[in-house]
Each structure stands twice: as structure tokens, then as C-alpha cells.
Design a protein around this motif. Structure first.
Motif, PDB file in Angstrom:
ATOM      1  N   ASN A 168      23.663  47.739  92.475  1.00 15.08           N
ATOM      2  CA  ASN A 168      22.362  47.787  91.806  1.00 15.08           C
ATOM      3  C   ASN A 168      22.295  48.849  90.715  1.00 15.08           C
ATOM      4  OD1 ASN A 168      21.334  45.727  93.411  1.00 15.08           O
ATOM      5  ND2 ASN A 168      20.577  47.144  94.975  1.00 15.08           N
ATOM      6  N   LEU A 169      23.249  49.800  90.741  1.00 16.85           N
ATOM      7  CA  LEU A 169      23.263  50.831  89.698  1.00 16.85           C
ATOM      8  C   LEU A 169      24.010  50.389  88.452  1.00 16.85           C
ATOM      9  CD1 LEU A 169      23.977  54.010  91.872  1.00 16.85           C
ATOM     10  CD2 LEU A 169      21.883  53.518  90.605  1.00 16.85           C
ATOM     11  N   ILE A 170      24.723  49.271  88.527  1.00 14.99           N
ATOM     12  CA  ILE A 170      25.477  48.753  87.392  1.00 14.99           C
ATOM     13  C   ILE A 170      24.690  47.631  86.740  1.00 14.99           C
ATOM     14  CG2 ILE A 170      27.608  47.611  86.649  1.00 14.99           C
ATOM     15  CD1 ILE A 170      28.162  50.376  87.536  1.00 14.99           C
ATOM     16  N   SER A 171      24.562  47.697  85.415  1.00 16.04           N
ATOM     17  CA  SER A 171      23.873  46.629  84.696  1.00 16.04           C
ATOM     18  C   SER A 171      24.792  45.419  84.592  1.00 16.04           C
ATOM     19  CB  SER A 171      23.465  47.110  83.292  1.00 16.04           C
ATOM     20  OG  SER A 171      24.594  47.567  82.576  1.00 16.04           O
ATOM     21  N   ASN A 172      24.400  44.320  85.259  1.00 15.21           N
ATOM     22  CA  ASN A 172      25.170  43.074  85.230  1.00 15.21           C
ATOM     23  C   ASN A 172      26.620  43.281  85.679  1.00 15.21           C
ATOM     24  OD1 ASN A 172      22.938  41.655  84.075  1.00 15.21           O
ATOM     25  ND2 ASN A 172      23.467  42.569  82.099  1.00 15.21           N
ATOM     26  N   MET A 173      26.781  43.881  86.832  1.00 14.92           N
ATOM     27  CA  MET A 173      28.135  44.170  87.318  1.00 14.92           C
ATOM     28  C   MET A 173      28.933  42.887  87.539  1.00 14.92           C
ATOM     29  SD  MET A 173      29.390  46.039  90.796  1.00 14.92           S
ATOM     30  CE  MET A 173      31.078  45.832  91.341  1.00 14.92           C
ATOM     31  N   ASN A 174      30.112  42.799  86.915  1.00 13.18           N
ATOM     32  CA  ASN A 174      30.993  41.667  87.178  1.00 13.18           C
ATOM     33  C   ASN A 174      32.464  42.060  87.268  1.00 13.18           C
ATOM     34  OD1 ASN A 174      32.046  41.806  84.483  1.00 13.18           O
ATOM     35  ND2 ASN A 174      30.248  40.695  83.768  1.00 13.18           N
ATOM     36  N   TYR A 175      32.753  43.381  87.186  1.00 11.38           N
ATOM     37  CA  TYR A 175      34.138  43.854  87.199  1.00 11.38           C
ATOM     38  C   TYR A 175      34.324  44.892  88.296  1.00 11.38           C
ATOM     39  CZ  TYR A 175      38.409  46.219  85.585  1.00 11.38           C
ATOM     40  OH  TYR A 175      39.662  46.780  85.503  1.00 11.38           O
ATOM     41  N   PHE A 176      35.367  44.690  89.112  1.00 11.45           N
ATOM     42  CA  PHE A 176      35.674  45.631  90.187  1.00 11.45           C
ATOM     43  C   PHE A 176      37.170  45.894  90.175  1.00 11.45           C
ATOM     44  CE2 PHE A 176      36.621  46.406  94.816  1.00 11.45           C
ATOM     45  CZ  PHE A 176      35.997  47.638  94.894  1.00 11.45           C
ATOM     46  N   LYS A 177      37.547  47.176  90.082  1.00  4.90           N
ATOM     47  CA  LYS A 177      38.943  47.570  90.045  1.00  4.90           C
ATOM     48  C   LYS A 177      39.207  48.550  91.178  1.00  4.90           C
ATOM     49  CE  LYS A 177      42.367  49.912  87.123  1.00  4.90           C
ATOM     50  NZ  LYS A 177      42.599  50.588  85.820  1.00  4.90           N
TER      51      LYS A 177
END
Length: 384
Positions: A274-283
């Protein structure tokens, strides 16, 4: 010819090719005088420090601490003052004792508030010798906050703090939304130089894989080094949710090795998302542990479109287990794998990635031999 230079007389002598008719001796004498005069002028002209161009001064100042620049060079002459007043300043208080630190805060920092671009608080090898390890960072941060309001630093772009207590964190998180120039925030939960905790994994949560701080115009980047129970992450979510949306959060998770199996269970993945705007990347870069706990963590970010994994652990080189995980994450369209392993098992491991699941998605996984070590290789896949 009295006004001729050494080089002009030399050229004239060659041109005329005079013989011993009396004139040659006169010209040679003048040539000698001109030569001696030029040598004298050259030897008397030595480049002084104040003769250097402004670019050299700026390069020199890049190697010096800001308060040393002010203390040593400001006030020497008008030109140096002009240069110093127009260079970005970085405040780092390492290697200062308590008296030096107080003096810098009182006499130096007020002169460069508007020029300060970066502040690093919480570590000082000399101050720590005067305090217990549990409170020296608190002293450094408290004294700075008592002396200045961080909002005064109108051009501050980078802020780094180490070993904050909960009160300091709460005070900081109330101020940060009003710091319009801040681009990057770095928070270390403790001074890990003195800790036995090991880094078990590094996480990156972002809205794309090509994030750049330079292109941002607001606080979008946060780097956190933390350990269970993730005090900083809890407060970050509490104070920033619905106030600031980040583009990029990097989290280095550390803990005692015996605890790593349970370390990730208390990580609030929904709060982070929820803290990321439009989160779609995870590394994720993982160095310790079995794949089960890490797969469970990845599974909790089910909405991501792009997953990147790097590891040196043999257990991750199993295409069947990856297929089972990825089948539960239908939103993933890009996958990057970088798994290092011993080459004698590489063919066997690679076959597990050559199944209907991988071919249907056109995810071709390769095994690349290491050039530096013939006994090592890595299984690699990069989505186009």
C-alpha cells in the motif's frame, strides 16, 4: 631588434645566415640576453593555489567534509567565498568527538543550511567512545533535531539516519511529508557494524524496474535496513499510508541465523504494497535459508507483474517448484531468474525448467557456465 624575443632573434639569425662580419656577435649577444630573460621569467612563474581554475577547486572540495571546507577556505578571498557559496554541501559527522560535533552545529551548519544537499546522522566513531552503544546515535540525532528544524534545509535531497529510537522515528515521520525537496530516505534500524546479525535477503518493491532518483521530483525512494520485528516498517506504514506513495522501497533484512526461518513471517506485505504507487515489481536477492519461507513471501505479493530473483542457493534451482508457485500468480508477465549452482548438477537442474509450463509461456531458461570457475554455473532467464 632590441624589442625582439629570444625566438624571433633565433629565427632572424637562421634567416640571415650571417658570417663573421661583426654583426653575428651582436645578434648572438642579444640572443643570449633574450634567452636568459625568458628563462628567468619562466622560472619565476610557478602556479599558485589561487591560480587554479574553479573546476579544480570543486574537484578538491568533493573530497573534503563540508565543515572542513568552511573552516579552512571560507574567508580567504572573495573568489573562494563565491565558489564555496555555490557548491552543494554534504553533512557527515563521523570521526568527530562531542566537543567538535557541538561546535560544528553551532558555528558551521548555520552558514550552509541552504546549500546542504545530504545529511547523514547517527554514526560517529569518536562520539561512540564517550557513550554506550545504545545511546550514542540517539545523542547525535537528538542534538541535531534540537538545534535545527529539518524543514529549514530547503534543498535537502538525501537523508540518512542510523539507530533511531521510536520517539525520533515518530518525530521524523511527522516532518518528512513537509520536506518538499527530499528525494531519498535511508533508515538503518541499528549500527550493524557492531551486530552479529547477518543479511538474509534484500527486497525491492517498486512500480517499475527502471526507477531513477534523478528523474523524480518528490520523495519516492526509501532504503531501510531492519530486523524482526521490523519496527521501522510498522511506523512507516502508520505515518505514511495515504500521505506519501513511494515509487521504490529497498529493504535489507538482517537477523541472527538461527531465527531466519521465522524472520519473514511477521513482515507486513499488505502494508508495504500500500506504500507503493501501483506496485508491480518485486525483486529479491536471497543468500540464506530454504526456498519454502521465501516462496511464501513471494506468494504474498500476488498482484505483481514482474518478479526478479537472484540467489546462490541450490534449493532454488527446481523448475517444478517454481512452476507450482508461479501458477498461483497469474498476473506475472515478466520473470528474471539468476540462480548460481555447481556445474556438475546443472544439467539435471536445468531439465526441471524444460516442461510444458515453461514452454507454454515461452520462458526459456538457460544454463551458463562461469568463465572464472569451471565448477560453477548459473541458471538464468530474462523476460523480453
Amino acid at each position: 631588434m632590441n624589442e625582439l624575443s629570444y625566438r624571433q632573434i633565433q629565427n632572424e639569425l637562421k634567416k640571415r645566415q650571417l658570417n663573421s662580419n661583426g654583426k653575428k656577435n651582436i645578434i648572438v649577444k642579444r640572443l643570449k640576453i633574450a634567452y636568459e630573460k625568458e628563462i628567468k621569467n619562466q622560472s619565476s612563474y610557478v602556479t599558485k593555489f589561487h591560480d587554479l581554475p574553479n573546476e579544480i577547486y570543486r574537484d578538491i572540495f568533493d573530497y573534503l567534509l563540508s565543515f572542513n571546507i568552511i573552516h579552512s577556505f571560507y574567508g580567504l578571498n572573495h573568489r573562494l567565498n563565491e565558489i564555496i557559496q555555490n557548491i552543494p554541501m554534504k553533512l557527515n559527522f563521523n570521526n568527530l568527538n562531542k566537543i567538535e560535533y557541538k561546535r560544528i552545529l553551532k558555528y558551521i551548519v548555520p552558514k550552509i543550511i541552504n546549500q546542504t544537499m545530504a545529511i547523514d546522522l547517527g554514526e560517529s566513531s569518536k562520539i561512540i567512545s564517550c557513550f554506550s552503544s545504545s545511546c550514542y546515535s540517539e545523542f547525535v540525532i537528538d542534538l541535531f533535531i534540537q538545534s535545527f528544524n529539518l524543514i529549514q534545509f530547503s534543498n535537502l535531497r538525501f537523508l540518512s539516519l542510523t539507530a533511531l529510537n521510536q520517539k525520533q522515528l515518530e518525530t521524523l515521520f511527522l516532518i518528512i511529508p513537509n520536506m518538499s525537496s527530499l528525494r531519498s530516505l535511508r533508515l538503518l534500524e541499528q549500527n550493524y557494524c557492531c551486530s552479529s546479525n547477518e543479511t538474509i535477503c534484500k527486497l525491492v518493491l517498486a512500480n517499475n524496474s527502471h526507477y531513477s532518483i534523478d528523474k523524480s521530483n518528490h520523495l519516492t525512494h526509501v532504503f531501510i535496513e531492519t530486523n524482526p520485528p521490523f519496527k521501522i516498517l510498522t511506523l512507516l506504514h502508520k505515518y505514511f499510508i495515504n500521505k506519501i506513495s513511494f515509487d521504490y522501497i529497498q529493504i535489507n533484512i538482517r537477523c541472527a541465523l538461527y531465527f531466519y526461518v521465522h524472520a519473514l513471517a511477521c513482515l507486513d506485505c499488505n502494508g508495504l504494497s500500500n506504500l507503493i504507487s501501483n506496485m508491480n515489481y518485486f525483486k529479491i536477492d536471497v543468500t540464506i535459508g530454504t526456498f519454502q519461507s521465501m516462496f511464501e513471501l513471494i506468494r504474498r505479493f500476488s498482484k505483481i507483474h514482474h518478479l526478479s530473483v537472484k540467489t546462490t542457493l541450490q534449493a532454488y534451482a527446481n523448475g517444478h517448484q517454481w512452476a507450482e508457485l508461479l501458477a498461483q500468480m497469474p498476473n506475472i508477465i515478466k520473470l528474471d531468474l539468476d540462480i548460481h549452482l555447481d556445474s556438475y548438477k546443472s544439467d539435471q537442474e536445468l531439465q526441471t525448467f524444460q516442461t510444458k509450463f515453461w514452454f507454454a509461456r515461452q520462458w526459456i531458461v538457460q544454463c551458463i557456465k562461469s568463465q572464472s570457475n569451471c565448477s560453477e554455473c548459473k541458471i538464468i532467464h530474462r523476460s523480453i
